[in-house]
Scaffold this active site. Structure first.
Site, PDB file in Angstrom:
ATOM      1  N   HIS A  70      31.896  -7.329  75.526  1.00  0.00           N
ATOM      2  CA  HIS A  70      30.561  -6.869  75.946  1.00  0.00           C
ATOM      3  C   HIS A  70      30.667  -5.404  76.362  1.00  0.00           C
ATOM      4  O   HIS A  70      29.862  -4.574  75.954  1.00  0.00           O
ATOM      5  CB  HIS A  70      30.054  -7.739  77.094  1.00  0.00           C
ATOM      6  CG  HIS A  70      28.714  -7.336  77.621  1.00  0.00           C
ATOM      7  ND1 HIS A  70      27.703  -8.233  77.847  1.00  0.00           N
ATOM      8  CD2 HIS A  70      28.201  -6.134  77.976  1.00  0.00           C
ATOM      9  CE1 HIS A  70      26.629  -7.594  78.300  1.00  0.00           C
ATOM     10  NE2 HIS A  70      26.920  -6.318  78.398  1.00  0.00           N
ATOM     11  N   GLU A 113      26.261   0.284  75.654  1.00  0.00           N
ATOM     12  CA  GLU A 113      27.374   0.238  76.608  1.00  0.00           C
ATOM     13  C   GLU A 113      27.965   1.620  76.826  1.00  0.00           C
ATOM     14  O   GLU A 113      28.363   1.959  77.934  1.00  0.00           O
ATOM     15  CB  GLU A 113      28.451  -0.744  76.123  1.00  0.00           C
ATOM     16  CG  GLU A 113      28.007  -2.193  76.203  1.00  0.00           C
ATOM     17  CD  GLU A 113      27.721  -2.685  77.631  1.00  0.00           C
ATOM     18  OE1 GLU A 113      28.631  -2.600  78.470  1.00  0.00           O
ATOM     19  OE2 GLU A 113      26.593  -3.149  77.894  1.00  0.00           O
ATOM     20  N   HIS A 117      27.644   2.668  80.592  1.00  0.00           N
ATOM     21  CA  HIS A 117      28.922   2.535  81.310  1.00  0.00           C
ATOM     22  C   HIS A 117      29.954   3.577  80.864  1.00  0.00           C
ATOM     23  O   HIS A 117      30.677   4.135  81.695  1.00  0.00           O
ATOM     24  CB  HIS A 117      29.506   1.132  81.101  1.00  0.00           C
ATOM     25  CG  HIS A 117      28.570   0.047  81.543  1.00  0.00           C
ATOM     26  ND1 HIS A 117      28.408  -0.305  82.855  1.00  0.00           N
ATOM     27  CD2 HIS A 117      27.734  -0.763  80.842  1.00  0.00           C
ATOM     28  CE1 HIS A 117      27.521  -1.299  82.956  1.00  0.00           C
ATOM     29  NE2 HIS A 117      27.087  -1.579  81.747  1.00  0.00           N
TER      30      HIS A 117
HETATM   31  O1  U2P Z   1      24.182  -8.841  85.259  1.00  0.00           O
HETATM   32  C1  U2P Z   1      23.109  -8.363  84.523  1.00  0.00           C
HETATM   33  C2  U2P Z   1      23.397  -6.983  83.943  1.00  0.00           C
HETATM   34  O2  U2P Z   1      23.581  -6.030  85.000  1.00  0.00           O
HETATM   35  C3  U2P Z   1      24.536  -5.061  84.596  1.00  0.00           C
HETATM   36  N1  U2P Z   1      25.706  -5.080  85.504  1.00  0.00           N
HETATM   37  C4  U2P Z   1      26.026  -6.196  86.220  1.00  0.00           C
HETATM   38  C5  U2P Z   1      27.149  -6.206  87.039  1.00  0.00           C
HETATM   39  C6  U2P Z   1      27.955  -5.075  87.126  1.00  0.00           C
HETATM   40  O3  U2P Z   1      28.979  -5.049  87.824  1.00  0.00           O
HETATM   41  N2  U2P Z   1      27.587  -3.982  86.383  1.00  0.00           N
HETATM   42  C7  U2P Z   1      26.492  -3.951  85.574  1.00  0.00           C
HETATM   43  O4  U2P Z   1      26.211  -2.965  84.918  1.00  0.00           O
HETATM   44  C8  U2P Z   1      24.961  -5.412  83.178  1.00  0.00           C
HETATM   45  O5  U2P Z   1      24.139  -4.679  82.316  1.00  0.00           O
HETATM   46  P1  U2P Z   1      24.498  -4.299  80.805  1.00  0.00           P
HETATM   47  O6  U2P Z   1      25.732  -3.493  80.753  1.00  0.00           O
HETATM   48  O7  U2P Z   1      24.678  -5.590  80.095  1.00  0.00           O
HETATM   49  O8  U2P Z   1      23.274  -3.553  80.415  1.00  0.00           O
HETATM   50  C9  U2P Z   1      24.678  -6.907  83.146  1.00  0.00           C
HETATM   51  O9  U2P Z   1      24.538  -7.443  81.858  1.00  0.00           O
END
Ligand code: U2P
Length: 246
Positions: A70, A113, A117
């Protein structure tokens, strides 16, 4: 003087129109540890959001996916940075996307992502995805989860135990299981900035991510089978949490 005033007005108008970076929170490269996030793809494919995206390889392609990558999330001990400002536009080249599709089977996910992130890792897209692959491939998927052809119902502890057995260096405080409705959602494994396994932070407290006694692992083919509508009704995510995932 008038020309200068016009130029300033035009510049102001242009900057107002220019796309602003998605709410940048946190500074690139400033974080405490990484969470490597593995997703049980059949759970995602059972959601209404995924069913609305039938053309994508993850859920309707030839290859059945089980645990996929993911993402790799830079984390603070509590909380996490997101969509950090970068000096370069956060652009993931097409060729890099193509190379990642074997373990991250959605172009939309790859781009999302990196923007959300990857930008906070302080790494460029090549290095971010190289590191992500290295960590992902370092985790052994337990034999029991390599071919799941019927619904499995397990406790989060059992899923964790299988991973601990398959990966002797992994300790209980380094892994957490998240549920997605009644299904297994994702699995988070923590690494230090030195890319060595480490204890997770407050973000991955097990009670926070899944407090159910039992979670369902839909079979690997469920994303393509006719009964996926039924599965979505029974165990899939209803609130469309995934809608803005990619
Ligand atoms: O949990 C739902 C979405 O919140 C984001 N998330 C959650 C926990 C964490 O430590 N960090 C974080 O970013 C995630 O978002 P995504 O990257 O999927 O957009 C997670 O899916």
């Amino acid at each position: 003087m008038k020309v200068l005033a016009r130029l300033i007005t035009a510049w102001l108008a242009l900057t107002a129109l220019a796309p602003t970076p998605a709410s940048a929170e946190g500074r690139a490269g400033e974080f405490d540890y990484y969470a490597l996030v593995l997703n049980w793809s059949p759970s995602y494919c059972a959601t209404p959001a995924a069913q609305g995206r039938r053309g994508e390889p993850q859920c309707s392609g030839d290859r059945p996916y089980s645990f996929i990558l993911h993402g790799l999330w830079p984390q603070y001990e509590r909380g996490w940075p997101s969509s950090c400002q970068t000096s370069e536009r956060p652009w993931v080249p097409e060729e890099l996307i193509r190379q990642m599709l074997d373990i991250m089977p959605s172009k939309r996910l790859i781009i999302h992502e990196y923007r959300k992130h990857g930008t906070c890792s302080g790494l460029n897209p090549q290095d971010y995805f190289r590191t992500s692959r290295q960590l992902f491939e370092g985790i052994k998927i337990p034999a029991r989860f390599q071919t799941v052809d019927a619904y499995l119902t397990l406790s989060p502890e059992e899923v964790e135990r299988e991973f601990l057995q398959a990966n002797p260096d992994l300790k209980p405080e380094m892994i957490s299981i998240a549920c997605k409705g009644r299904n297994l959602g994702d699995l988070r494994i923590c690494f230090g900035r030195d890319l060595k396994l480490r204890s997770c932070g407050a973000n991955e407290r097990q009670e926070k991510l899944c407090s159910s006694d039992k979670i369902v692992m839909p079979p690997v083919r469920a994303g393509r089978s006719r009964d996926q509508g039924e599965n979505a009704e029974n165990g899939g995510e209803r609130d469309g949490e995934n809608d803005d995932r990619y």
